[in-house]
Write a protein that holds these residues in place. Structure first.
Motif, PDB file in Angstrom:
ATOM      1  N   ASN A 182       0.788  -1.233   0.000  1.00  0.00           N
ATOM      2  CA  ASN A 182       0.000   0.000   0.000  1.00  0.00           C
ATOM      3  C   ASN A 182       0.820   1.283   0.000  1.00  0.00           C
ATOM      4  O   ASN A 182       0.286   2.336  -0.339  1.00  0.00           O
ATOM      5  CB  ASN A 182      -0.941   0.004   1.215  1.00  0.00           C
ATOM      6  CG  ASN A 182      -2.066  -0.991   1.076  1.00  0.00           C
ATOM      7  OD1 ASN A 182      -2.899  -0.877   0.184  1.00  0.00           O
ATOM      8  ND2 ASN A 182      -2.085  -2.000   1.946  1.00  0.00           N
ATOM      9  N   GLN A 213      -1.062   5.416   7.955  1.00  0.00           N
ATOM     10  CA  GLN A 213      -1.204   5.902   6.581  1.00  0.00           C
ATOM     11  C   GLN A 213      -1.412   4.734   5.625  1.00  0.00           C
ATOM     12  O   GLN A 213      -2.235   4.806   4.709  1.00  0.00           O
ATOM     13  CB  GLN A 213       0.034   6.706   6.167  1.00  0.00           C
ATOM     14  CG  GLN A 213      -0.105   7.317   4.772  1.00  0.00           C
ATOM     15  CD  GLN A 213       1.025   8.280   4.439  1.00  0.00           C
ATOM     16  OE1 GLN A 213       1.725   8.761   5.315  1.00  0.00           O
ATOM     17  NE2 GLN A 213       1.204   8.563   3.165  1.00  0.00           N
ATOM     18  N   GLU A 216      -4.974   3.557   5.907  1.00  0.00           N
ATOM     19  CA  GLU A 216      -5.908   4.457   5.222  1.00  0.00           C
ATOM     20  C   GLU A 216      -5.881   4.230   3.714  1.00  0.00           C
ATOM     21  O   GLU A 216      -6.930   4.154   3.069  1.00  0.00           O
ATOM     22  CB  GLU A 216      -5.555   5.907   5.554  1.00  0.00           C
ATOM     23  CG  GLU A 216      -6.499   6.926   4.934  1.00  0.00           C
ATOM     24  CD  GLU A 216      -6.157   8.352   5.328  1.00  0.00           C
ATOM     25  OE1 GLU A 216      -6.661   9.289   4.673  1.00  0.00           O
ATOM     26  OE2 GLU A 216      -5.388   8.539   6.305  1.00  0.00           O
ATOM     27  N   LEU A 217      -4.695   4.104   3.149  1.00  0.00           N
ATOM     28  CA  LEU A 217      -4.567   3.888   1.711  1.00  0.00           C
ATOM     29  C   LEU A 217      -5.129   2.526   1.292  1.00  0.00           C
ATOM     30  O   LEU A 217      -5.622   2.371   0.171  1.00  0.00           O
ATOM     31  CB  LEU A 217      -3.090   3.976   1.300  1.00  0.00           C
ATOM     32  CG  LEU A 217      -2.451   5.360   1.390  1.00  0.00           C
ATOM     33  CD1 LEU A 217      -0.946   5.265   1.201  1.00  0.00           C
ATOM     34  CD2 LEU A 217      -3.063   6.313   0.361  1.00  0.00           C
ATOM     35  N   TYR A 219      -7.780   1.180   2.064  1.00  0.00           N
ATOM     36  CA  TYR A 219      -9.224   1.212   1.842  1.00  0.00           C
ATOM     37  C   TYR A 219      -9.644   2.325   0.889  1.00  0.00           C
ATOM     38  O   TYR A 219     -10.821   2.670   0.817  1.00  0.00           O
ATOM     39  CB  TYR A 219      -9.942   1.358   3.186  1.00  0.00           C
ATOM     40  CG  TYR A 219      -9.850   0.101   4.025  1.00  0.00           C
ATOM     41  CD1 TYR A 219     -10.787  -0.916   3.891  1.00  0.00           C
ATOM     42  CD2 TYR A 219      -8.787  -0.080   4.910  1.00  0.00           C
ATOM     43  CE1 TYR A 219     -10.693  -2.076   4.632  1.00  0.00           C
ATOM     44  CE2 TYR A 219      -8.683  -1.250   5.658  1.00  0.00           C
ATOM     45  CZ  TYR A 219      -9.638  -2.245   5.519  1.00  0.00           C
ATOM     46  OH  TYR A 219      -9.529  -3.398   6.246  1.00  0.00           O
ATOM     47  N   ASP A 220      -8.686   2.864   0.139  1.00  0.00           N
ATOM     48  CA  ASP A 220      -8.989   3.892  -0.859  1.00  0.00           C
ATOM     49  C   ASP A 220      -9.211   3.213  -2.206  1.00  0.00           C
ATOM     50  O   ASP A 220      -8.260   2.706  -2.810  1.00  0.00           O
ATOM     51  CB  ASP A 220      -7.824   4.887  -0.943  1.00  0.00           C
ATOM     52  CG  ASP A 220      -8.106   6.037  -1.895  1.00  0.00           C
ATOM     53  OD1 ASP A 220      -9.051   5.935  -2.702  1.00  0.00           O
ATOM     54  OD2 ASP A 220      -7.372   7.038  -1.834  1.00  0.00           O
ATOM     55  N   ASN A 222      -9.762   4.377  -5.106  1.00  0.00           N
ATOM     56  CA  ASN A 222      -9.258   5.094  -6.273  1.00  0.00           C
ATOM     57  C   ASN A 222      -7.736   5.223  -6.296  1.00  0.00           C
ATOM     58  O   ASN A 222      -7.182   5.777  -7.243  1.00  0.00           O
ATOM     59  CB  ASN A 222      -9.885   6.491  -6.330  1.00  0.00           C
ATOM     60  CG  ASN A 222     -11.395   6.438  -6.453  1.00  0.00           C
ATOM     61  OD1 ASN A 222     -11.925   5.706  -7.280  1.00  0.00           O
ATOM     62  ND2 ASN A 222     -12.090   7.209  -5.622  1.00  0.00           N
ATOM     63  N   TYR A 223      -7.102   4.728  -5.272  1.00  0.00           N
ATOM     64  CA  TYR A 223      -5.646   4.848  -5.151  1.00  0.00           C
ATOM     65  C   TYR A 223      -4.973   3.741  -5.959  1.00  0.00           C
ATOM     66  O   TYR A 223      -5.351   2.576  -5.875  1.00  0.00           O
ATOM     67  CB  TYR A 223      -5.270   4.752  -3.681  1.00  0.00           C
ATOM     68  CG  TYR A 223      -3.801   4.577  -3.390  1.00  0.00           C
ATOM     69  CD1 TYR A 223      -2.855   5.493  -3.829  1.00  0.00           C
ATOM     70  CD2 TYR A 223      -3.358   3.481  -2.637  1.00  0.00           C
ATOM     71  CE1 TYR A 223      -1.512   5.327  -3.536  1.00  0.00           C
ATOM     72  CE2 TYR A 223      -2.020   3.311  -2.337  1.00  0.00           C
ATOM     73  CZ  TYR A 223      -1.097   4.231  -2.793  1.00  0.00           C
ATOM     74  OH  TYR A 223       0.229   4.069  -2.498  1.00  0.00           O
ATOM     75  N   SER A 225      -2.326   1.623  -5.860  1.00  0.00           N
ATOM     76  CA  SER A 225      -1.360   1.112  -4.891  1.00  0.00           C
ATOM     77  C   SER A 225      -0.282   0.279  -5.584  1.00  0.00           C
ATOM     78  O   SER A 225      -0.449  -0.162  -6.726  1.00  0.00           O
ATOM     79  CB  SER A 225      -2.084   0.231  -3.869  1.00  0.00           C
ATOM     80  OG  SER A 225      -2.619  -0.921  -4.508  1.00  0.00           O
ATOM     81  N   GLY A 240      -6.991   0.480  -6.565  1.00  0.00           N
ATOM     82  CA  GLY A 240      -7.289   0.633  -5.152  1.00  0.00           C
ATOM     83  C   GLY A 240      -6.209   0.047  -4.272  1.00  0.00           C
ATOM     84  O   GLY A 240      -5.247  -0.575  -4.738  1.00  0.00           O
TER      85      GLY A 240
END
Length: 258
Positions: A182, A213, A216-217, A219-220, A222-223, A225, A240
């Motif tokens: 992540n 951090q 948090e990433l 569960y994003d 649109n990220y 990873s 994601g």
């Protein structure tokens, strides 16, 4: 007489109970249980946690050689195999040992947990991820008799082993794949730059910041990873973060005076 030697000043931030860890003045280790065992009614944390607790006990008993972290892993795994009460599960593992006498770091990494060594704001050493194929890391396993030969299992000897010199002030980050899947290196380095000194509170705060951090990433949706990028490289349309347990151990090579 004043004696001076090097040691690792450690702090950690644990994630979910799927991970196991141990830390000593000169040794750190993480293990990441394979979550797929839940489908068979097995708690994945039992195997990884027991593996690390066994490693810790062997270290405290002096039953290890600093230059041979694979030996610690092998002896611990053999003890688990010989338990009278069957312990089922699978786990990756990463062990990092500082030899105070030679000022060398010795490592053993099996699977996709791993470590980074940061010096002057740059990654100077890192572990190699071991995968059989996409999202299937090398792992130690104990399977029921009827599943032997079906469940993936690697030998501790298959662990990637490295040895190299370290310097005072080197930062050693050891973590499960929940971090590396992540957060790319540049994000981790940005967080490590906030580490102002080597006291325990500062190390703990930085370790926790990195873990939070990454969580948090994870569960994003649109990220893009590192895990999603790796998936795309393998022909999968993925985007994601990757929700996963995250354990971070942060150490600094410091001088100890007795």
């Amino acid at each position: 007489m004043v004696r001076s030697s090097w040691h690792m000043r450690n702090r950690y931030t644990p994630g979910s109970q799927v991970s196991g860890l141990f830390d000593d003045d000169d040794l750190t280790g993480v293990a990441d249980g394979v979550g797929g065992w839940r489908d068979y009614g097995v708690d994945p944390s039992q195997f990884s946690g027991t593996l690390m607790r066994t490693c810790e006990r062997l270290v405290k008993e002096g039953r290890f050689v600093p230059s041979n972290p694979i030996g610690i892993l092998t002896t611990s795994y053999c003890e688990l195999l010989q338990n009278k009460v069957p312990l089922l599960g699978s786990s990756t593992a990463c062990i990092v040992v500082l030899d105070r006498t030679s000022h060398r770091l010795h490592t053993a990494n099996l699977g996709d947990s791993g470590f980074l060594v940061v010096r002057g704001g740059q990654v100077v050493h890192r572990s190699d991820e071991q995968q059989h194929y996409f999202n299937t890391p090398f792992q130690l396993s104990i399977a029921p008799p009827e599943a032997e030969g079906v469940v993936l299992s690697d030998s501790p000897d298959a662990a990637d082993s490295t040895s190299f010199d370290v310097q005072l002030g080197d930062i050693i980050l050891t973590a499960t794949d929940g971090l590396f899947d992540n957060m790319p290196d540049y994000m981790i380095l940005q967080e490590l730059k906030k580490l102002k000194n080597s006291n325990y509170e500062s190390i703990q705060q930085t370790a926790r910041s990195i873990a939070e951090q990454a969580h948090e990433l994870a569960y994003d949706p649109n990220y893009m990873s590192p895990f999603a990028q790796f998936a795309c490289d393998n022909g999968l349309n993925v985007r994601g973060g990757k929700p996963d347990d995250i354990t971070v151990l942060l150490s600094i090579v410091a001088e100890y005076t007795d």
